[in-house]
Design an enzyme around this catalytic site. Structure first.
Site, PDB file in Angstrom:
ATOM      1  N   ARG A  68      40.212 -25.323  -8.378  1.00 56.02           N
ATOM      2  CA  ARG A  68      39.173 -24.643  -7.615  1.00 56.02           C
ATOM      3  C   ARG A  68      37.869 -25.412  -7.774  1.00 56.02           C
ATOM      4  O   ARG A  68      37.481 -25.755  -8.889  1.00 56.02           O
ATOM      5  CB  ARG A  68      38.999 -23.199  -8.084  1.00 56.02           C
ATOM      6  CG  ARG A  68      38.195 -22.351  -7.122  1.00 56.02           C
ATOM      7  CD  ARG A  68      38.157 -20.900  -7.566  1.00 56.02           C
ATOM      8  NE  ARG A  68      39.436 -20.217  -7.390  1.00 56.02           N
ATOM      9  CZ  ARG A  68      39.629 -18.926  -7.642  1.00 56.02           C
ATOM     10  NH1 ARG A  68      38.633 -18.191  -8.107  1.00 56.02           N
ATOM     11  NH2 ARG A  68      40.798 -18.369  -7.453  1.00 56.02           N
ATOM     12  N   SER A  85      39.535 -17.370  -3.409  1.00 59.12           N
ATOM     13  CA  SER A  85      39.380 -15.952  -3.705  1.00 59.12           C
ATOM     14  C   SER A  85      37.968 -15.469  -3.426  1.00 59.12           C
ATOM     15  O   SER A  85      37.512 -15.495  -2.293  1.00 59.12           O
ATOM     16  CB  SER A  85      39.784 -15.695  -5.160  1.00 59.12           C
ATOM     17  OG  SER A  85      39.857 -14.318  -5.431  1.00 59.12           O
ATOM     18  N   ASP A 119      38.717  -8.265  -2.070  1.00 63.50           N
ATOM     19  CA  ASP A 119      37.989  -9.527  -2.003  1.00 63.50           C
ATOM     20  C   ASP A 119      38.583 -10.399  -0.895  1.00 63.50           C
ATOM     21  O   ASP A 119      39.579 -10.017  -0.252  1.00 63.50           O
ATOM     22  CB  ASP A 119      37.966 -10.218  -3.365  1.00 63.50           C
ATOM     23  CG  ASP A 119      39.328 -10.698  -3.836  1.00 63.50           C
ATOM     24  OD1 ASP A 119      40.350 -10.213  -3.305  1.00 63.50           O
ATOM     25  OD2 ASP A 119      39.389 -11.556  -4.739  1.00 63.50           O
ATOM     26  N   ASP A 164      40.572 -12.867  -0.422  1.00 65.27           N
ATOM     27  CA  ASP A 164      42.012 -13.158  -0.333  1.00 65.27           C
ATOM     28  C   ASP A 164      42.861 -11.955  -0.706  1.00 65.27           C
ATOM     29  O   ASP A 164      44.078 -12.069  -0.858  1.00 65.27           O
ATOM     30  CB  ASP A 164      42.383 -14.377  -1.182  1.00 65.27           C
ATOM     31  CG  ASP A 164      42.264 -14.121  -2.671  1.00 65.27           C
ATOM     32  OD1 ASP A 164      41.384 -13.325  -3.071  1.00 65.27           O
ATOM     33  OD2 ASP A 164      43.032 -14.724  -3.450  1.00 65.27           O
ATOM     34  N   ASP A 167      43.400 -10.092  -3.306  1.00 66.23           N
ATOM     35  CA  ASP A 167      44.179  -9.904  -4.530  1.00 66.23           C
ATOM     36  C   ASP A 167      43.448  -9.026  -5.547  1.00 66.23           C
ATOM     37  O   ASP A 167      44.022  -8.646  -6.561  1.00 66.23           O
ATOM     38  CB  ASP A 167      44.581 -11.242  -5.163  1.00 66.23           C
ATOM     39  CG  ASP A 167      43.402 -12.061  -5.661  1.00 66.23           C
ATOM     40  OD1 ASP A 167      42.251 -11.739  -5.319  1.00 66.23           O
ATOM     41  OD2 ASP A 167      43.645 -13.050  -6.392  1.00 66.23           O
ATOM     42  N   ARG A 168      42.187  -8.689  -5.274  1.00 66.28           N
ATOM     43  CA  ARG A 168      41.435  -7.823  -6.176  1.00 66.28           C
ATOM     44  C   ARG A 168      40.873  -6.635  -5.397  1.00 66.28           C
ATOM     45  O   ARG A 168      40.739  -6.692  -4.176  1.00 66.28           O
ATOM     46  CB  ARG A 168      40.303  -8.601  -6.854  1.00 66.28           C
ATOM     47  CG  ARG A 168      40.814  -9.800  -7.635  1.00 66.28           C
ATOM     48  CD  ARG A 168      39.803 -10.291  -8.645  1.00 66.28           C
ATOM     49  NE  ARG A 168      38.501 -10.545  -8.065  1.00 66.28           N
ATOM     50  CZ  ARG A 168      37.388 -10.662  -8.774  1.00 66.28           C
ATOM     51  NH1 ARG A 168      37.427 -10.527 -10.076  1.00 66.28           N
ATOM     52  NH2 ARG A 168      36.241 -10.915  -8.177  1.00 66.28           N
ATOM     53  N   SER A 188      38.478  -7.875 -14.532  1.00 64.80           N
ATOM     54  CA  SER A 188      37.748  -8.327 -13.339  1.00 64.80           C
ATOM     55  C   SER A 188      38.403  -7.798 -12.069  1.00 64.80           C
ATOM     56  O   SER A 188      38.735  -8.534 -11.153  1.00 64.80           O
ATOM     57  CB  SER A 188      37.657  -9.846 -13.303  1.00 64.80           C
ATOM     58  OG  SER A 188      38.937 -10.438 -13.422  1.00 64.80           O
ATOM     59  N   LYS A 196      48.094 -10.291  -9.379  1.00 61.11           N
ATOM     60  CA  LYS A 196      47.291  -9.125  -9.007  1.00 61.11           C
ATOM     61  C   LYS A 196      47.342  -8.942  -7.503  1.00 61.11           C
ATOM     62  O   LYS A 196      47.480  -9.900  -6.749  1.00 61.11           O
ATOM     63  CB  LYS A 196      45.861  -9.279  -9.512  1.00 61.11           C
ATOM     64  CG  LYS A 196      45.146 -10.541  -9.087  1.00 61.11           C
ATOM     65  CD  LYS A 196      43.809 -10.645  -9.799  1.00 61.11           C
ATOM     66  CE  LYS A 196      43.097 -11.942  -9.476  1.00 61.11           C
ATOM     67  NZ  LYS A 196      43.736 -13.111 -10.127  1.00 61.11           N
TER      68      LYS A 196
END
Length: 623
Positions: free
Chosen positions: A73, A175, A333, A335, A337-338, A437, A449
């Site tokens: 990243r 993300s 978020d 993408d 995943d959160r 997070s 996640k």
């Protein structure tokens, strides 16, 4: 070596004429200009050379990205330590080489490739283009590629890896990072993010062959012409939604619930998938925040695309919820995943739950529904819950009373995902996992996640509680009354100077002389120290940490005599030193204000005593 259009080891005359005065940098510039075929990133390097920007060139070209807690990243743009066409091609060549060595049947299993909605005009990068280049490299070597035809949530890639029995998966995403960033996230054949030794071996394979193999590696049109490319979108979406139904336990109640929900996808991929997940659970679709439901790589309505930042970035969601009389706000978020969750409290404004608080609710709910569907004499010892070591210990409190297993892992869902896979081979089942997070996983269908499934589960939990005249906040209070209050604080300091970070942690490890850790924090005795960077743990008979040694980052945990647990660690994706503190009270202890005050004292002392000596190099920012 296949055709490289004449760009051999000598490089051509036009490339050789570029000079910076630094031989190592000159060679890096020559390689970049010889190999890069992206007109935007190539022009960036040429412009920097022409302007004599040696320091900038050195930062971009004289180091490489390494796999952190979320894969590769970095900012998009020219440079070997940035995300761009060339580094994605190089990464995929290395991945291909390693997978060839590891899987005898690689050529039949193939690779899953997905992408989010990120893009950047000034570097010619977009997640979609980088996904096509990833596929092109593999297709040029006759490897089947399951390339999604449209953007998908990150969890769809690991889910597809397992469902299609692929050798690996790649998700192009950064993300919740700023719009300038992108990433390259790799999943192993088990559906979990790659961990050691695979990450290090893939990096070694990348470095063994940095020159693009052929013109085909740059041919994004190959994905439309090659019969080895398939599109798994319809199949995977259908299977995912079918299996999502296994997490739904009160569909009739959901369909009749008067609760209204607002959802923001933060300009990312989540809108259509969360809408569909709600329908699977029997709910009408949540009310979408109109300014944020469609993809926008500039994230134009928020100062940062990270729902973890709380009320300040949820402003549009909360305003819409007020207008629509919706009591619960859900935000995925970019993408998906959160998941962030907020609830309207009667007369008290909005409560934005922390990741630890939401985990207490979801952990309670997943065990409650498990018990409902496994009546006595069901044995809770067959099930597990997992959390990262910097997350709340609330699941440990659940396990102590309810009799199921709880385990901690190192930070990052790659550790959780791989542990779920290991436990599944023994016949055990993990019913809930989380990291503080706002990363949650209900069940074990996906080994990462998942904000999409979590959004639907939270909605069902809220509807069930509403039917019992309870809010999420009230149930959280009930949970803490039963299992003990867990008061936590999470924040960070920003430090862009790696030598300063090194000095900070070296000072802690030699606080009272060589090899001696601090004895107190804020005047409170430190009874145990665990340092997973060095493998030291004073609480163990052999002084060795039970958690794996992780030398790629710093992480030290202090257990204090008053019951506070405090951790300092470096981020795997950002220039931050994060700190986590938690006071874990016994059941029935309800003096929350006392606990919070004690925690504040320790947290302040943690920063003042261990970080502040380097305060001139740090920018403190509370979350």
């Amino acid at each position: 070596m296949e055709d490289n259009n004449g760009l051999d080891g000598d490089l051509n005359a036009n490339v050789r004429c570029q000079r910076t005065g630094d031989p190592k940098l000159d060679k890096a510039v020559q390689h970049w200009l010889a190999w890069d075929r992206n007109q935007w990133t190539r022009a960036q390097v040429e412009s920097l050379v022409g302007a004599g920007r040696v320091d900038d060139l050195s930062r971009r070209l004289c180091s490489r990205m390494s796999f952190g807690t979320a894969g590769l990243r970095a900012p998009m743009g020219a440079g070997f330590n940035r995300i761009n066409d060339l580094t994605v091609i190089q990464s995929t060549q290395g991945l291909y080489s390693y997978l060839c060595r590891y899987f005898a049947d690689f050529s039949s299993r193939g690779v899953v490739v997905g992408f989010d909605t990120r893009g950047q005009e000034e570097s010619g990068c977009s997640s979609h283009r980088l996904a096509k280049l990833t596929a092109a490299v593999l297709l040029s070597r006759d490897v089947p590629v399951h390339l999604f035809s449209s953007f998908v949530p990150t969890p769809y890639v690991p889910y597809a890896v397992k469902k299609l029995r692929a050798a690996a998966g790649v998700m192009i995403t950064a993300s919740h990072n700023p719009k300038e960033d992108n990433g390259y996230k790799v999943y192993w054949c088990n559906g979990a993010q790659i961990a050691s030794p695979h990450d290090k071996e893939i990096l070694r394979c990348i470095e063994e062959q940095l020159e693009p193999w052929s013109a085909s590696c740059w041919d994004v049109g190959l994905v439309d012409r090659c019969s080895l490319r398939t599109d798994p979108l319809t199949q995977i979406n259908s299977c995912y939604m079918d299996e999502l139904a296994s997490l739904c336990f009160h569909r009739d109640l959901n369909s009749s619930s008067p609760l209204k929900f607002v959802h923001s996808s933060f300009h990312g991929v989540g809108h259509a998938f969360v809408q569909q997940a709600f329908r699977v659970f029997g709910f009408p679709p949540p009310i979408a925040v109109p300014e944020q439901k469609d993809p926008d790589p500039n994230f134009s309505s928020v100062r940062c695309p990270n729902p973890e930042e709380g009320e300040s970035v949820l402003e549009l969601s909360l305003l819409l919820a007020e207008r629509e009389n919706a009591r619960v706000v859900l935000a995925t978020d970019p993408d998906a995943d959160r998941l962030a969750v907020a609830e309207k409290s009667d007369g008290c404004g909005w409560k934005v739950f922390t990741g630890n608080e939401m985990a207490a609710l979801l952990g309670w709910w997943m065990f409650f529904t498990w018990k409902e569907n496994h009546p006595e004499p069901a044995d809770a010892r067959s099930i597990y819950m997992l959390a990262t070591t910097v997350s709340s210990k609330i699941l440990q409190a659940f396990a102590r009373i309810e009799g199921f297993h709880f385990e901690e892992t190192l930070p990052g869902f790659k550790w959780i995902g791989n542990r779920i896979h290991e436990l599944s081979k023994t016949g055990s089942r993990v019913i809930f996992s989380f990291e503080e997070s706002i990363g949650f996983l209900c069940g074990d269908t996906v080994l990462d996640k998942d904000g999409v499934s979590s959004a639907a589960v939270v909605a069902e939990m809220a509807a069930y509680l509403h039917n019992k005249n309870l809010s999420l906040s009230q149930q959280l209070h009930n949970i803490y009354q039963t299992y003990g209050y867990h008061v936590s604080q999470t924040s960070y300091v920003v430090c862009n100077d790696p030598p300063t970070i090194q000095r900070i942690f070296s000072r802690i490890r030699n606080f009272d002389g060589s090899g001696s850790y601090p004895k107190t924090c804020g005047g409170v005795q430190i009874v145990h120290v665990r340092d997973v960077t060095t493998g030291y743990d004073s609480s163990q008979p052999d002084l060795r940490s039970v958690l794996p040694v992780s030398r790629s980052s710093h992480m030290i945990t202090f257990t204090l005599k008053n019951g506070v647990v405090a951790t300092l660690r470096t981020s795997g994706t950002e220039p931050k030193i994060k700190y986590y503190t938690e006071f874990c009270a016994a059941p029935g202890q309800s003096e929350v204000s006392t606990l919070e005050e004690e925690l504040r004292k320790v947290t302040t002392a943690l920063v003042d005593e261990f970080l502040e000596p380097e305060k001139n190099s740090l920018i403190r920012r509370l979350v």
